[in-house]
Write an enzyme that holds these catalytic residues in place. Structure first.
Site, mmCIF file in Angstrom:
data_model
loop_
_atom_site.group_PDB
_atom_site.id
_atom_site.type_symbol
_atom_site.label_atom_id
_atom_site.label_comp_id
_atom_site.label_asym_id
_atom_site.label_seq_id
_atom_site.Cartn_x
_atom_site.Cartn_y
_atom_site.Cartn_z
ATOM 1 N N ARG A 159 26.323 43.444 -14.764
ATOM 2 C CA ARG A 159 25.893 44.556 -15.608
ATOM 3 C C ARG A 159 24.438 44.910 -15.373
ATOM 4 O O ARG A 159 24.046 46.060 -15.400
ATOM 5 C CB ARG A 159 26.080 44.178 -17.078
ATOM 6 C CG ARG A 159 25.579 45.259 -18.016
ATOM 7 C CD ARG A 159 25.350 44.728 -19.426
ATOM 8 N NE ARG A 159 26.588 44.377 -20.076
ATOM 9 C CZ ARG A 159 26.658 43.568 -21.134
ATOM 10 N NH1 ARG A 159 25.566 43.036 -21.619
ATOM 11 N NH2 ARG A 159 27.807 43.280 -21.675
ATOM 12 N N TYR A 160 23.589 43.897 -15.203
ATOM 13 C CA TYR A 160 22.153 44.119 -14.985
ATOM 14 C C TYR A 160 21.870 43.918 -13.505
ATOM 15 O O TYR A 160 22.481 43.064 -12.870
ATOM 16 C CB TYR A 160 21.348 43.111 -15.817
ATOM 17 C CG TYR A 160 21.610 43.217 -17.297
ATOM 18 C CD1 TYR A 160 21.089 44.279 -18.035
ATOM 19 C CD2 TYR A 160 22.363 42.262 -17.965
ATOM 20 C CE1 TYR A 160 21.326 44.380 -19.398
ATOM 21 C CE2 TYR A 160 22.596 42.360 -19.331
ATOM 22 C CZ TYR A 160 22.080 43.419 -20.048
ATOM 23 O OH TYR A 160 22.319 43.516 -21.390
ATOM 24 N N ARG A 191 20.899 40.089 -12.302
ATOM 25 C CA ARG A 191 21.575 38.868 -12.733
ATOM 26 C C ARG A 191 23.058 39.102 -12.985
ATOM 27 O O ARG A 191 23.448 40.189 -13.398
ATOM 28 C CB ARG A 191 20.912 38.277 -13.979
ATOM 29 C CG ARG A 191 20.766 39.227 -15.158
ATOM 30 C CD ARG A 191 19.523 38.814 -15.958
ATOM 31 N NE ARG A 191 19.422 39.435 -17.270
ATOM 32 C CZ ARG A 191 18.901 40.646 -17.482
ATOM 33 N NH1 ARG A 191 18.501 41.395 -16.467
ATOM 34 N NH2 ARG A 191 18.805 41.119 -18.707
ATOM 35 N N CYS A 204 37.770 25.638 -22.305
ATOM 36 C CA CYS A 204 36.659 25.145 -23.121
ATOM 37 C C CYS A 204 37.110 23.880 -23.827
ATOM 38 O O CYS A 204 38.307 23.655 -24.004
ATOM 39 C CB CYS A 204 36.277 26.188 -24.165
ATOM 40 S SG CYS A 204 35.852 27.777 -23.422
ATOM 41 N N CYS A 255 36.821 28.479 -29.670
ATOM 42 C CA CYS A 255 36.158 29.059 -30.836
ATOM 43 C C CYS A 255 36.982 30.253 -31.305
ATOM 44 O O CYS A 255 37.336 31.120 -30.506
ATOM 45 C CB CYS A 255 34.756 29.507 -30.466
ATOM 46 S SG CYS A 255 33.818 28.194 -29.657
ATOM 47 N N CYS A 304 35.576 33.801 -30.452
ATOM 48 C CA CYS A 304 35.139 34.036 -29.071
ATOM 49 C C CYS A 304 35.339 35.486 -28.636
ATOM 50 O O CYS A 304 36.404 36.064 -28.816
ATOM 51 C CB CYS A 304 35.913 33.128 -28.129
ATOM 52 S SG CYS A 304 35.435 33.334 -26.403
ATOM 53 N N ARG A 336 35.592 36.455 -25.623
ATOM 54 C CA ARG A 336 36.549 36.494 -24.513
ATOM 55 C C ARG A 336 37.868 35.843 -24.910
ATOM 56 O O ARG A 336 38.578 35.285 -24.077
ATOM 57 C CB ARG A 336 35.965 35.807 -23.282
ATOM 58 C CG ARG A 336 34.724 36.506 -22.776
ATOM 59 C CD ARG A 336 34.377 36.157 -21.320
ATOM 60 N NE ARG A 336 33.071 36.695 -21.029
ATOM 61 C CZ ARG A 336 31.991 35.948 -20.787
ATOM 62 N NH1 ARG A 336 32.086 34.641 -20.741
ATOM 63 N NH2 ARG A 336 30.827 36.522 -20.569
ATOM 64 N N ASP A 345 30.553 40.670 -31.955
ATOM 65 C CA ASP A 345 30.965 41.944 -31.373
ATOM 66 C C ASP A 345 32.347 42.345 -31.882
ATOM 67 O O ASP A 345 32.862 41.757 -32.820
ATOM 68 C CB ASP A 345 30.842 41.929 -29.851
ATOM 69 C CG ASP A 345 31.647 40.815 -29.277
ATOM 70 O OD1 ASP A 345 32.748 40.584 -29.782
ATOM 71 O OD2 ASP A 345 31.168 40.167 -28.330
ATOM 72 N N ASP A 369 25.354 43.347 -28.758
ATOM 73 C CA ASP A 369 25.818 43.673 -27.406
ATOM 74 C C ASP A 369 26.710 44.898 -27.555
ATOM 75 O O ASP A 369 27.785 44.826 -28.142
ATOM 76 C CB ASP A 369 26.592 42.482 -26.826
ATOM 77 C CG ASP A 369 26.426 42.383 -25.321
ATOM 78 O OD1 ASP A 369 26.192 43.429 -24.685
ATOM 79 O OD2 ASP A 369 26.544 41.264 -24.775
ATOM 80 N N LYS A 420 22.687 44.501 -24.146
ATOM 81 C CA LYS A 420 22.151 43.904 -25.368
ATOM 82 C C LYS A 420 20.928 44.679 -25.839
ATOM 83 O O LYS A 420 20.069 45.029 -25.035
ATOM 84 C CB LYS A 420 21.740 42.460 -25.101
ATOM 85 C CG LYS A 420 22.879 41.532 -24.772
ATOM 86 C CD LYS A 420 22.344 40.114 -24.597
ATOM 87 C CE LYS A 420 23.417 39.161 -24.101
ATOM 88 N NZ LYS A 420 23.866 39.469 -22.717
HETATM 89 C C1 LIG Z 1 23.868 38.614 -21.734
HETATM 90 C C2 LIG Z 1 24.196 38.926 -20.362
HETATM 91 C C3 LIG Z 1 23.367 38.522 -19.307
HETATM 92 C C4 LIG Z 1 22.116 37.694 -19.513
HETATM 93 O O1 LIG Z 1 21.174 38.391 -20.234
HETATM 94 P P1 LIG Z 1 19.745 37.751 -20.541
HETATM 95 O O2 LIG Z 1 19.190 38.677 -21.561
HETATM 96 O O3 LIG Z 1 18.987 37.738 -19.263
HETATM 97 O O4 LIG Z 1 19.964 36.370 -21.065
HETATM 98 C C5 LIG Z 1 23.730 38.878 -18.023
HETATM 99 N N1 LIG Z 1 24.835 39.606 -17.772
HETATM 100 C C6 LIG Z 1 25.640 40.007 -18.771
HETATM 101 C C7 LIG Z 1 26.864 40.793 -18.429
HETATM 102 C C8 LIG Z 1 25.357 39.680 -20.087
HETATM 103 O O5 LIG Z 1 26.177 40.066 -21.070
HETATM 104 S S1 SF4 Z 2 32.626 30.956 -27.453
HETATM 105 FE FE1 SF4 Z 2 34.449 31.259 -26.153
HETATM 106 S S2 SF4 Z 2 33.765 30.727 -24.073
HETATM 107 FE FE2 SF4 Z 2 32.245 29.876 -25.520
HETATM 108 S S3 SF4 Z 2 32.910 27.756 -25.900
HETATM 109 FE FE3 SF4 Z 2 33.786 29.046 -27.518
HETATM 110 S S4 SF4 Z 2 35.828 29.588 -26.757
HETATM 111 FE FE4 SF4 Z 2 34.666 28.875 -25.001
#
Ligand SMILES: *Cc1c(COP(=O)(O)O)cnc(C)c1O
Ligand code: SF4
Length: 350
Positions: free
Chosen positions: A91-92, A95, A104, A108, A111, A113, A272, A309, A316
């Site tokens: 996305r960025y 990174r 996991c 959670c 979560c 995802r 979210d 987010d 974010k």
């Molecule tokens: C949160 C996130 C990051 C990391 O963001 P930082 O602000 O640098 O910690 C990188 N990629 C994605 C897709 C994210 O959601």
């Molecule tokens: S938040 Fe989601 S990805 Fe993170 S430890 Fe919990 S279940 Fe796993």
């Protein structure tokens, strides 16, 4: 190959609501359908932290009927559209998130995802991991690789070591981060052998995920201590959860407790819009009240960035209480104690 003790502990985790009946008085039957839709896993260490049905630890790991509520988004962060290859979310510009593991230690309930974790959909094949590494190697603007999933520390040491070595070998990658909840849910995973392995990679950062002060146990403290001594700076991401940690006193205890075990609170995430998690959502005002309670009475080191987010992969954005009451040549600023103070902008001085 003989299992390591943490792998044994993982295998002995509870995976069905009725297994909780030995300890707790509740009706597990309606929860069966929830656990079939979104998997349950509770290692015995984390189970021992539950004191009562519905307490802050219970709510994080035991299925709840409200998860079947369909309101919300399937992919709230638009991650599927940002995925050039299955293992990577880009996305960025500088990174990427690398989806290294599909499982996991504990699933959670909140979560983001949850559509994927614990399902085969998030378990990358060796070919997909390889394609992810090839993508990073072919994309020179990527400087920071964040291993996530799922929980990357559920990979066996040999697989993790191999993955880290391949990523570190890419010349333009400057830092590697790991996002892992095992210091909270399976601290026995943080073995001396793992720490020796991680110490070979530098600079390596680890963000963990404590949500409640009761998760800061002696075992968690030892796990974080070992990681710190291996030279790994530790941060924490907390999710703001209704009925778990949505009040200032709990958060103050959490963030102060984290600093004592050398973990820096990094992000406080607004829940979210993921499908099946609506019952955890708090109003934004709850998060802003927590930030207000921290600023002033509590060390700035204990204060994370409160972020939302945005849906659709928009990224974010930090949220802050309003301290500036009036803008202009003379600003009016409210102090944490509630006093209004005038402050001349530099345009007046020149
Ligand atoms: C949160 C996130 C990051 C990391 O963001 P930082 O602000 O640098 O910690 C990188 N990629 C994605 C897709 C994210 O959601
Ligand atoms: S938040 Fe989601 S990805 Fe993170 S430890 Fe919990 S279940 Fe796993």
């Amino acid at each position: 190959m003989a299992n390591e003790p943490w792998q044994q502990a993982l295998q002995e985790s509870l995976t069905a609501p009725e297994q909780l009946l030995d300890r707790f008085d509740f009706d597990p039957l309606p929860l069966k359908a929830v656990a079939e839709r979104y998997p349950m896993r509770i290692p015995s260490y984390y189970l021992d932290l539950i004191q009562a049905v519905g307490d802050p630890i219970w709510r994080q790991c035991v299925p709840d009927l409200r998860e079947l509520d369909e309101t919300g988004l399937f992919d709230p962060l638009g991650e599927e559209d940002l995925s050039p290859t299955p293992a990577v979310i880009h996305r960025y510009p500088d990174r990427v998130i690398f989806l290294a593991s599909g499982s996991c230690a504990s699933y959670c309930r909140f979560c983001t995802r949850k559509r994927k974790v614990g399902c085969s959909a998030l378990s990358m094949s060796f070919r997909e991991l390889r394609e992810g590494i090839d993508y990073i190697a072919a994309t020179p603007q990527i400087k920071d690789v964040i291993l996530s999933g799922g929980d990357p520390l559920l990979l066996p040491d040999s697989v993790l070591g191999d993955l880290l070595a391949r990523i570190q070998a890419i010349p333009h990658v400057e830092i590697i981060r790991i996002g892992s909840r095992v210091p909270v849910t399976l601290p026995e995973r943080i073995t001396d052998k793992l720490c020796a392995l991680l110490a070979r990679f530098e600079p390596l950062y680890l963000n963990t995920h404590f949500n409640h002060p009761r998760e800061i146990t002696e075992q968690a403290r030892q796990a974080c201590g070992k990681l710190s001594r291996a030279g790994i700076p530790l941060g924490n991401q907390t999710v703001l959860l209704r009925g778990v940690n949505d009040d200032p006193q709990t958060m103050i205890a959490l963030f102060r407790g984290l600093l004592k075990i050398r973990v820096k609170p990094y992000y406080l995430h607004q829940m979210d819009l993921a499908c099946g998690t609506a019952h955890f959502r708090t109003p934004i005002s709850a998060g802003l009240e927590i930030l207000k309670a921290l600023r002033g009475p509590v060390s700035g080191l204990a204060t994370p960035h409160y972020v939302i987010d945005l849906p659709g992969g928009k990224g974010k954005v930090p949220l802050l209480p309003e301290y500036v009451k009036r803008r202009g040549e003379v600003l009016e600023i409210r102090t944490p104690a509630g006093e209004l103070v005038e402050y001349p902008d530099c345009s007046l001085l020149s």
